[in-house]
Scaffold this active site. Sequence first.
Site, PDB file in Angstrom:
ATOM      1  CD  GLU A   1      39.708  89.723  73.811  1.00 32.90           C
ATOM      2  OE1 GLU A   1      40.394  88.732  73.571  1.00 32.90           O
ATOM      3  OE2 GLU A   1      39.739  90.746  73.089  1.00 32.90           O
TER       4      GLU A   1
ATOM      5  CG  ASP B   1      43.821  78.723  71.099  1.00 29.16           C
ATOM      6  OD1 ASP B   1      43.143  79.761  71.220  1.00 29.16           O
ATOM      7  OD2 ASP B   1      44.881  78.685  70.457  1.00 29.16           O
TER       8      ASP B   1
END
Length: 232
Positions: free
Chosen positions: A13, A200
């Site tokens: 990230e 997700d």
Amino acid sequence: MNRIGIIGAMDEEVDRLKENMQVEKIEKKAGMEFFAGVLSGKNVVVVRSGIGKVNAGICTQILVDDFQVDGVINTGIAGSLKNEINIGDIVLSEDCIQHDMDATGFGYEPGVIPRMEQSVFKADKTLIDLAQKVNREVNPDISDYVGRVVSGDQFVSDNEKKKFLVSQFQGYCTEMEGAAIAQVCYLNEIPFLIIRAISDKADNSATMDYSEFEAKAIEHTFHLVDGIMKQL
Ligand code: ADE
């Protein structure tokens, strides 16, 4: 804002941010490496906090105490809690709450932190508006949403748990750090924004989707954070 802390929980990230900044110094504390320097013309400190609320909280307080940041942006991925928020889309925090704070045995509502004035921490309106504007410029292929980020020390991959997070907290997405960062910023009276790309749907297929879509989701947040720095 003079210096902004940028936190990601995982290497993936923050790697692109680190590659694209001019690093002036690297300092290590509490097992975390803090990269201080300039990103797209802004003074920043980029750091990988590690996963979960404790890591995120410690990391944020170090940014305040040792690097004097006067604003914090958290970038990362999350599970969607709304049908219309799809994998790849971006959620910007309107506010944050901890879904695993539970003193219901004493009569508190789920998520309420006993003996604190607030348990829902509001993100900075100027940062939200700027992020939304920039996202539409740099990521025109995806949608952005402003709503509640629901955090806990749990990867949510269960339909029943997801239903609880939706009905109890009206969350837009769930992840594992945002509300801890938000709480530390609230206590230190500095602005924050949580930026999450959806990897997700926080349901029974979450672990499979996560592996497939993580990289693409991170790509979106990199372009967004970089774009925010240019316009801040
Ligand atoms: N980060 C990305 N997806 C997540 C999920 N489903 N639960 C918690 N954190 C996440």
